[in-house]
Design a protein around this motif. Structure first.
Motif, PDB file in Angstrom:
ATOM      1  N   GLN B 468     -32.674 -28.853 -80.721  1.00 20.31           N
ATOM      2  CA  GLN B 468     -33.632 -28.856 -81.823  1.00 20.31           C
ATOM      3  C   GLN B 468     -35.057 -28.847 -81.271  1.00 20.31           C
ATOM      4  O   GLN B 468     -35.387 -29.609 -80.349  1.00 20.31           O
ATOM      5  CB  GLN B 468     -33.429 -30.099 -82.700  1.00 20.31           C
ATOM      6  N   VAL B 469     -35.874 -27.962 -81.841  1.00 23.05           N
ATOM      7  CA  VAL B 469     -37.276 -27.904 -81.434  1.00 23.05           C
ATOM      8  C   VAL B 469     -38.057 -28.955 -82.230  1.00 23.05           C
ATOM      9  O   VAL B 469     -37.901 -29.055 -83.450  1.00 23.05           O
ATOM     10  CB  VAL B 469     -37.858 -26.497 -81.694  1.00 23.05           C
ATOM     11  N   VAL B 470     -38.853 -29.739 -81.528  1.00 23.16           N
ATOM     12  CA  VAL B 470     -39.656 -30.763 -82.199  1.00 23.16           C
ATOM     13  C   VAL B 470     -40.875 -30.064 -82.781  1.00 23.16           C
ATOM     14  O   VAL B 470     -41.780 -29.667 -82.050  1.00 23.16           O
ATOM     15  CB  VAL B 470     -40.056 -31.870 -81.207  1.00 23.16           C
ATOM     16  N   ASP B 471     -40.878 -29.862 -84.105  1.00 24.16           N
ATOM     17  CA  ASP B 471     -41.880 -28.980 -84.705  1.00 24.16           C
ATOM     18  C   ASP B 471     -43.008 -29.730 -85.404  1.00 24.16           C
ATOM     19  O   ASP B 471     -43.667 -29.199 -86.272  1.00 24.16           O
ATOM     20  CB  ASP B 471     -41.206 -27.988 -85.662  1.00 24.16           C
ATOM     21  N   SER B 472     -43.191 -30.989 -85.035  1.00 22.24           N
ATOM     22  CA  SER B 472     -44.365 -31.699 -85.545  1.00 22.24           C
ATOM     23  C   SER B 472     -44.908 -32.536 -84.388  1.00 22.24           C
ATOM     24  O   SER B 472     -44.268 -32.648 -83.341  1.00 22.24           O
ATOM     25  CB  SER B 472     -43.972 -32.564 -86.746  1.00 22.24           C
ATOM     26  N   PRO B 473     -46.093 -33.122 -84.565  1.00 26.36           N
ATOM     27  CA  PRO B 473     -46.704 -33.825 -83.437  1.00 26.36           C
ATOM     28  C   PRO B 473     -45.760 -34.846 -82.793  1.00 26.36           C
ATOM     29  O   PRO B 473     -45.037 -35.558 -83.477  1.00 26.36           O
ATOM     30  CB  PRO B 473     -47.907 -34.516 -84.070  1.00 26.36           C
ATOM     31  N   ALA B 474     -45.781 -34.878 -81.475  1.00 28.13           N
ATOM     32  CA  ALA B 474     -44.968 -35.830 -80.707  1.00 28.13           C
ATOM     33  C   ALA B 474     -45.858 -36.381 -79.589  1.00 28.13           C
ATOM     34  O   ALA B 474     -45.699 -36.038 -78.429  1.00 28.13           O
ATOM     35  CB  ALA B 474     -43.734 -35.136 -80.144  1.00 28.13           C
ATOM     36  N   PRO B 475     -46.810 -37.234 -79.971  1.00 32.97           N
ATOM     37  CA  PRO B 475     -47.853 -37.634 -79.019  1.00 32.97           C
ATOM     38  C   PRO B 475     -47.400 -38.735 -78.054  1.00 32.97           C
ATOM     39  O   PRO B 475     -48.009 -39.794 -77.960  1.00 32.97           O
ATOM     40  CB  PRO B 475     -48.970 -38.125 -79.945  1.00 32.97           C
ATOM     41  N   VAL B 476     -46.330 -38.484 -77.347  1.00 31.65           N
ATOM     42  CA  VAL B 476     -45.732 -39.514 -76.497  1.00 31.65           C
ATOM     43  C   VAL B 476     -46.689 -39.932 -75.374  1.00 31.65           C
ATOM     44  O   VAL B 476     -46.931 -41.121 -75.139  1.00 31.65           O
ATOM     45  CB  VAL B 476     -44.393 -39.013 -75.921  1.00 31.65           C
ATOM     46  N   ALA B 477     -47.257 -38.939 -74.704  1.00 29.92           N
ATOM     47  CA  ALA B 477     -48.166 -39.253 -73.592  1.00 29.92           C
ATOM     48  C   ALA B 477     -49.404 -39.986 -74.092  1.00 29.92           C
ATOM     49  O   ALA B 477     -49.885 -40.931 -73.452  1.00 29.92           O
ATOM     50  CB  ALA B 477     -48.567 -37.963 -72.869  1.00 29.92           C
ATOM     51  N   GLU B 478     -49.866 -39.588 -75.240  1.00 29.85           N
ATOM     52  CA  GLU B 478     -51.068 -40.211 -75.803  1.00 29.85           C
ATOM     53  C   GLU B 478     -50.800 -41.668 -76.207  1.00 29.85           C
ATOM     54  O   GLU B 478     -51.642 -42.544 -75.991  1.00 29.85           O
ATOM     55  CB  GLU B 478     -51.551 -39.395 -77.012  1.00 29.85           C
ATOM     56  N   LEU B 479     -49.646 -41.916 -76.766  1.00 27.73           N
ATOM     57  CA  LEU B 479     -49.306 -43.297 -77.145  1.00 27.73           C
ATOM     58  C   LEU B 479     -49.263 -44.183 -75.905  1.00 27.73           C
ATOM     59  O   LEU B 479     -49.755 -45.317 -75.918  1.00 27.73           O
ATOM     60  CB  LEU B 479     -47.961 -43.342 -77.879  1.00 27.73           C
TER      61      LEU B 479
END
Lengths: 299, 842, 214
Positions: B468-479
């Motif tokens: 599955q493509v994650v098609d919305s923001p996934a700000p893992v590095a930023e968090l």
């Protein structure tokens, strides 16, 4: 079930004599849990709340006579000076709400090895005043605990008070639990310095079938302090002595594995607490405690 | 914001009750909707022209009732002439019931009814969320400690208890199944013989006892299995410069909601029953209750009473059927209230798990592959086990980019307590293990653990191990960056002029250290959680919205079956209605089964799905109101036909701000009402062999930094600070969002250092069913909890929101564990950590 | 047995009380005062906290008979208590009788299934102008602060926390964070993580100080 409500101590003793199976209830913090969870259905509940003198204390002389129902909160607030070990222990009891209701009478009556007051009472060398219609007697704390949740009371006796010598030196109490408040002791340790008699007494909770003293550890420490004249010199306790004392306290334990902790941990932790409380009390003795003592002696 | 409760994915059952819709199933979330009216701009997003709309921290509508003690929880129900129900539970974990003698109980004065399996009114005698494997009352056999065997109704709780104690049950003990080895050993007792559920695919053989065995369930004592295979992990492992392995153990956590299971069943004159109960999903309960009672669903009228917390533990039935049975049998209202002891047996717990992981990385710190095997103990009944397996496997890598993955997750049937939904389920267990692995691997590579995570962090556009493509923001590095950038709390805060303040030290008031042996540690973790029900489940909600003039003011009424369990759904529902309809006064009707299903208050889904349903119904109401306006006033002003129209502050206004009419005049005597279902984007089942598929709706992410102080000699831990950064998409109610994050964080803290249901491996009996020995954090165990809320909109979700309830429960536990490892240098492969583990005295 | 005592300033009597019943049970099931909560019934959660002759206790651990002749204040009487305290502080009154009726309105046994919090009640509370009004509305300052600070989620722990926090602020109007944590360490909350409860108590203390300075 019958609910007996004596209005005086005499009535309470009479009721207990008439119904030796009656379960005394004061703070309710043990009894009501057993009733709520259907662990106990006594024929009679003996309410001691209306016996006023149980909630009072006398601290005029060398000994404090502490009513069995004096709430832990009041011990913390009013008896920190004469009974520092018991005041510290009181502060670790359950929660503020429980401390507002419970007193040492309940701890002694239940005689659970986990009761928080026991190590402090053992270390202080208290006596338990018990009474029945037959009369009153004082049981040395060392003889009070007779088995798992068993004590030296006769069936017709009630606990009236504990008598605790006013502290002549620093006392400490520490308890291990897996939460920072409202926790039953995994193990607990009380230690009292008695400069007047040049002795040290201990009390261990939750690490044996009953609350116990670490007698061999006390004997060892008393001898070591004497030998090195540490009571007079006020020098620090040598680390090797503290270590040996701690090891002997651990050895005094006879713990079990249960949901609250392993036997191995309890032994280990009692040793750590023994070493720490010895350090805290001795440092206090070397500082203000002994200075006061010396001043007192010089006067 | 969303719920503070358990999660869920694939549900094999359906709940299609009562969904009379003014519109058909909704399309994509939050997108334009057209109505029949030509020339009318539709699907306008109303902005907060009205006070108390979305984005504001409006206060709880039930707050006043809750602080005055007037809020009626399920245990507060009372009825003239009511009886008390009581349940007799098994004292053993696995036994044949040889006989049950209820005669002495029935003979006791004050007893109105005693019922066993044989007294059940219909042939439907089992229930279950996904698999109907749970007997209403034990039938011939008990499979776990505390299983309901008989029920009693009497005039006082004590009468009922005494009567239950007189029921004589003769058990013949059976050997217990307690783990994977005993579950799959040759000759292992089958927990459920003749399984008829077929989780997936055609049977490929026949197992012992005639149980069909599919390729995915290798043994009938395995409830469910889900592999996730992507790329070639074996080949990728050869490229790894560093490989780390670990075997992790996750203990059994309890939801420990404070309001015990309870409710009141009142028999109706029509032969039906009215049930007032605390639950997470009224319609799911209804679907399970009605057939057992032999009643059509419309004769079981359910109303949600006050819910004292849920966290997943009220997704399964508890006392519902029992109370109804006794009420129908006696013709009197019956109240049942569990005490805390019974509550530990009365709901499912979080699955304990064994997790075996292998991670690899190249010299420059890139993950090469992940191999994992996750064994979840589902206990005696299935509950939500299949969905837990789906989550644990599909989210088993964490929020990282890994092309080559080989994961297998299974859930067992055993004689341990049944396990099911709890906040973050499946994902929580996996996160504990993969985050431990990430630290281990960072150390092997020689990188800072946060930098190592950031280097491998997924982002929008990344591909999950499911494809599955994650098609919305996934700000893992930023968090991670944000949580690391927060200032650290000062050291040695216990020091004061008057000596050590023990309240600031490990051990707290217990006075165990004045600073001796205390070492500080810092740890980080991040996690990924799915939002909403997954794997092809038809996840929808229903909202009925009415607009009318009351007392000279336009007001809106919102009616859904959403279970308010404390999360604040009722607060945001009113906010949404204000935003969409421009009214200030909104009535939230009590949740009941007179309106269509809202789905479960779990899986972080309610604000998304029921919030979305309310938004949708409000939009439909708005269109009808504007149509009314056009009919009444269209001829007076051209803007009615040409401009984009909004409802604001009780008026119809143009997007330019010109007031066209007062809503009071537009509505007149008419009430505009719509009930409509609304769905989020559909999901698909995972392929049974490879786990490939767009199985999830939305993902949510949170990162934690834990600062702990450990008394290394006594093994006592004080968490000094637990900071969280989380992306919430859009905070509909910022105050509630922060409350959810802090609450979830502390449940994770509890799991790290104190919370565990202990089950005796020899007897499968629960050893600590009380608040004396199952410890949850007190206010003295809880540190300051700084929260950094990020709002990156998910364009697929209403208002861009992201479910928030569960993500903080994931990363909190591994962050605390990492901090303790940092302080002690110990490996610590299990949670919760006990003092024994830190002192070598286990 | 019969038990008579005062609840929130009002004499109450309960008949046919089983001797093993707790004060909590009598309040909830016999006197129609279910505000005190039954979360653990073993003194480990504080949800049932009431004041017994002024002292916060777990009412689940007080035998009903022990309450005979005593004064009990529950969450239902908190607003009234605060009002009387304020009047006393202002130098007036001291009668101690329950005048506001706050203790009585929810006190009557309900004669039919009371169902759930009524929709219109929620709607009344939902109006921003209502719920954001500070101080007034018949709430004790600590109650208002819990609402304002977001300290209420499921609310099951709330009544006990309110009684405990109110009593602490009475004793210690300017508590440190450590004081607050210690005073509330007998009250479990499973929803909030306690941070907003801390905020609420700080807020109530600050408002109380402001009020006193006025």
């Amino acid at each position: 079930m019958d609910f007996l409500r004596p209005a005086s101590w005499e009535e309470a003793l009479a009721a207990k004599a008439a119904h030796p199976g009656a379960v005394p209830i004061a703070g309710g913090t043990d009894v009501m849990v057993e009733i709520n969870f259907d662990h106990r259905r006594p024929e009679h509940l003996l309410d001691l709340n209306r016996v006023e003198e149980l909630g009072e204390w006398e601290a005029d002389g060398d000994t404090v006579r502490l009513g069995a129902s004096v709430p832990y909160t009041r011990i913390m607030e009013h008896l920190r000076g004469p009974l520092p070990g018991l005041a510290l222990a009181s502060h670790t009891v359950a929660s503020p709400q429980i401390r507002n209701r419970g007193g040492v009478g309940g701890n002694l009556g239940t005689a659970s090895p986990a009761g928080d007051a026991h190590p402090a009472l053992l270390a202080a060398g208290a006596e338990v005043e018990v009474a029945s219609v037959r009369g009153t007697r004082r049981i040395p704390i060392d003889d009070f605990y007779t088995g798992v949740k068993r004590n030296a009371l006769a069936a017709d006796e009630l606990i009236r008070a504990v008598h605790v010598k006013r502290a002549s030196g620093p006392q400490q109490f520490a308890k291990v639990g897996t939460r920072n408040a409202m926790v039953i002791a995994v193990c607990a340790f009380g230690l009292a310095l008695h400069p007047d008699t040049r002795t040290v007494r201990t009390g261990i909770g939750s690490a044996a079938p009953t609350p116990v003293r670490a007698r061999a550890a006390e004997d060892f420490l008393n001898a070591a302090l004497e030998e090195d004249r540490l009571w007079d010199s006020g020098r620090a306790v040598p680390p090797s002595v503290a270590e040996e004392f701690a090891a002997l306290c651990s050895a005094a334990c006879n713990p079990i594995d249960d949901v609250r902790g392993t036997a191995g941990y309890r032994r280990h932790a009692v040793g750590v607490l023994a070493r720490r409380t010895l350090t805290w009390t001795w440092e206090a003795y070397r500082g203000t405690g002994r200075a006061a003592d010396e001043r007192g002696g010089a006067a | 914001m969303t719920t503070g409760t358990g999660a869920g994915t694939s549900r094999t059952g359906t709940a299609t009750t009562g969904a009379a819709g003014a519109s058909g199933p909704g399309g994509a979330a939050g997108t334009a909707r057209t109505t029949g009216t030509a020339g009318t701009p539709a699907g306008l997003t109303q902005h907060s022209g009205t006070r108390g709309g979305i984005g504001e921290s409006t206060l709880r509508p039930d707050g006043t009732l809750k602080v005055t003690g007037e809020f009626a929880y399920s245990s507060d129900m009372w009825h003239e002439d009511m009886l008390w129900g009581h349940i007799l539970r098994s004292t053993t974990a696995h036994a044949e019931i040889v006989s049950i003698d209820t005669s002495a109980a029935l003979a006791q004065p004050g007893v109105y009814a005693v019922m066993t399996y044989d007294d059940l009114p219909t042939d439907v005698r089992h229930y279950g969320l996904e698999i109907q494997d749970t007997p209403v009352l034990a039938h011939g056999r008990v499979r776990h400690h505390g299983e309901p065997v008989a029920i009693v109704a009497a005039d006082h709780p004590e009468t009922a208890r005494r009567a239950a104690a007189k029921i004589v049950v003769e058990y013949r003990e059976l050997p217990v199944v307690t783990d994977e080895a005993s579950a799959t050993a040759p000759g292992a007792p089958l927990i459920h013989e003749n399984r008829t559920d077929l989780p997936q695919g055609p049977p490929t053989g026949s197992g012992p006892g005639g149980t069909p065995v599919t390729g995915h369930v290798p043994h009938p004592n395995i409830v469910h299995r889900q592999p996730i295979v992507r790329g070639n992990a074996e080949e990728a492992a050869r490229r790894a410069d560093f490989v780390v392995r670990g075997e992790y153990t996750f203990g059994m956590q309890d939801q420990a909601f404070l309001g015990p299971e309870s409710g009141l069943a009142v028999p109706g004159e029509d032969g039906g029953v009215d049930l007032y109960v605390a639950t997470q999903w009224l319609h799911s309960d209804l679907r399970q209750i009605a057939p057992v009672l032999g009643l059509p669903e419309d004769k079981v009228r359910m109303t949600l009473s006050g819910v004292g917390g849920a966290f997943g533990g009220r997704e399964d039935l508890s006392m519902q059927i029992h109370a109804c049975l006794l009420a129908l049998r006696t013709g009197k209202p019956v109240k049942i209230v569990y005490n805390r002891f019974e509550s530990f047996f009365g709901h499912v717990h979080r699955h304990p798990a064994k997790l075996t992981y292998e991670h690899g990385a190249t010299r420059d710190g890139k993950l090469t592959h992940v191999r994992a095997r996750i064994v979840l103990d589902g206990g005696a009944y299935a509950s939500a086990s299949p969905a837990v397996v789906g989550n644990a496997s599909s989210l088993g890598v964490g929020p990282y980019v890994v092309d080559d993955v080989d994961i297998e997750a299974v859930a067992l049937y055993t004689n341990n307590p049944p396990c099911g939904a709890m906040r973050g389920f499946g994902a929580v267990q996996a996160c504990f293990a993969y985050e431990a692995q990430m630290d281990k691997l960072a150390a092997a590579v020689g990188m800072d653990p946060v930098e190592f995570r950031r280097l491998n962090a997924m982002k929008q556009g990344s591909v999950m191990p499911t494809g599955q493509v994650v098609d919305s923001p996934a700000p893992v590095a930023e968090l991670l960056r944000r949580v690391k950038a927060m200032p650290l709390p000062p050291e040695r805060q216990w020091e004061s002029s008057e000596g050590a303040d023990v309240r600031q030290l490990p051990g707290g008031l217990s006075n165990t250290t004045h600073g001796e042996g205390v070492v500080r540690g810092v740890g980080y973790a991040v996690g990924i959680k799915n939002v909403g029900f997954s794997e092809g489940f038809d996840d929808y909600s229903t909202a009925r919205v009415r607009m009318e003039v009351v007392g000279g003011e336009a007001v809106a009424t919102v009616h859904t079956a959403m279970a308010e369990v404390g999360q604040g759904g009722v607060t945001v529902h009113a906010q949404i209605a204000r935003t969409e309809l421009g009214v200030s006064r909104v009535t939230i009707d009590p949740a009941d089964t007179r309106v269509g299903s809202a789905g479960s208050t779990s899986a972080s889904r309610q604000t998304y799905v029921t919030g979305g349903a309310i938004k949708n119904s409000c939009e439909l109401v708005r269109e009808k109101v504007l149509e009314l306006g056009r009919r009444r006033f269209g001829t007076y002003h051209p803007a009615w036909a040409t401009a984009e129209l909004l409802l604001e502050d009780g008026k119809v206004v143009t997007d330019g701000g010109e007031v066209l009419a007062d809503l009071v005049d537009v509505l007149g005597e008419e009430a505009v009402e719509v009930e409509a279902e609304w769905r989020h984007r559909p999901t698909r089942p995972f392929d049974p062999r490879t786990g490939q598929g767009d199985g999830h709706v939305q993902y949510s992410f949170a990162a934690h930094r834990a600062v702990v102080e450990v008394d290394t000699e006594l093994g006592l831990v004080k968490v000094v600070e637990l900071a969280c950064a989380q992306d919430v998409g859009k905070a509909l109610n910022p105050l509630s969002v922060v409350g959810q994050i802090q609450g979830g964080t502390v449940q994770g803290l509890g799991m790290a250092v104190m919370e565990e249901i202990l089950v005796d491996p020899a007897t499968a009996k629960v050893r600590n069913p009380s608040f004396t020995d199952y410890l949850i954090p007190t206010i003295l165990d809880t540190p300051t909890l700084p929260v950094d809320v990020l709002e990156l909109a998910d364009d697929h979700a209403p208002y861009g929101l992201r479910g928030v309830g569960e993500a903080p429960t994931l990363s909190s536990t591994p962050a605390v564990l990492a901090a303790i490892r940092n302080a002690t240098g110990l490996q610590l492969d299990r949670t919760p950590v006990r003092p024994e583990h830190l002192t070598g005295t286990a | 047995m019969r038990v008579s005592f005062t609840v929130n300033g009002r004499p109450q009597e309960a008949d046919d009380v089983w001797e093993g019943e707790s004060l909590l049970y009598v309040l909830r099931e016999r006197l129609g005062l279910p505000g005190s909560k039954n979360a653990c019934e073993q003194g480990e959660c504080g949800s049932c906290t009431v004041r017994l002759d002024g002292v916060p206790v777990c009412s689940c651990l007080v035998a009903a008979g022990q309450a005979e002749g005593r004064e009990v204040v529950t969450v239902e009487g908190l607003a009234d208590l605060a009002e009387r305290r304020a009047r006393r502080c202002a130098g007036g009154d001291g009668s101690g009788s329950c005048a506001s009726g706050a203790c009585g309105t929810s006190g009557a046994p309900l004669d039919e299934a009371p169902g759930v919090p009524a929709g219109d009640a929620w709607s009344r509370a939902a109006r921003p102008q209502d719920s954001q009004a500070g101080g007034g509305g018949g709430l004790a300052p600590i109650q208002q602060a819990f609402i304002d600070a977001g300290a209420v989620q499921c609310g099951f722990c709330t009544p006990g926390l309110l009684v405990a926090a109110d009593e602490m602020l009475e004793r210690n109007p300017d508590p440190s964070d450590a004081d607050i944590r210690e005073a509330l360490s007998g009250n479990l909350c499973r929803c909030t993580g306690y941070e907003k409860i801390m905020d609420a108590v700080r807020l109530a203390a600050a408002r109380q100080a402001e009020e006193a300075a006025r």
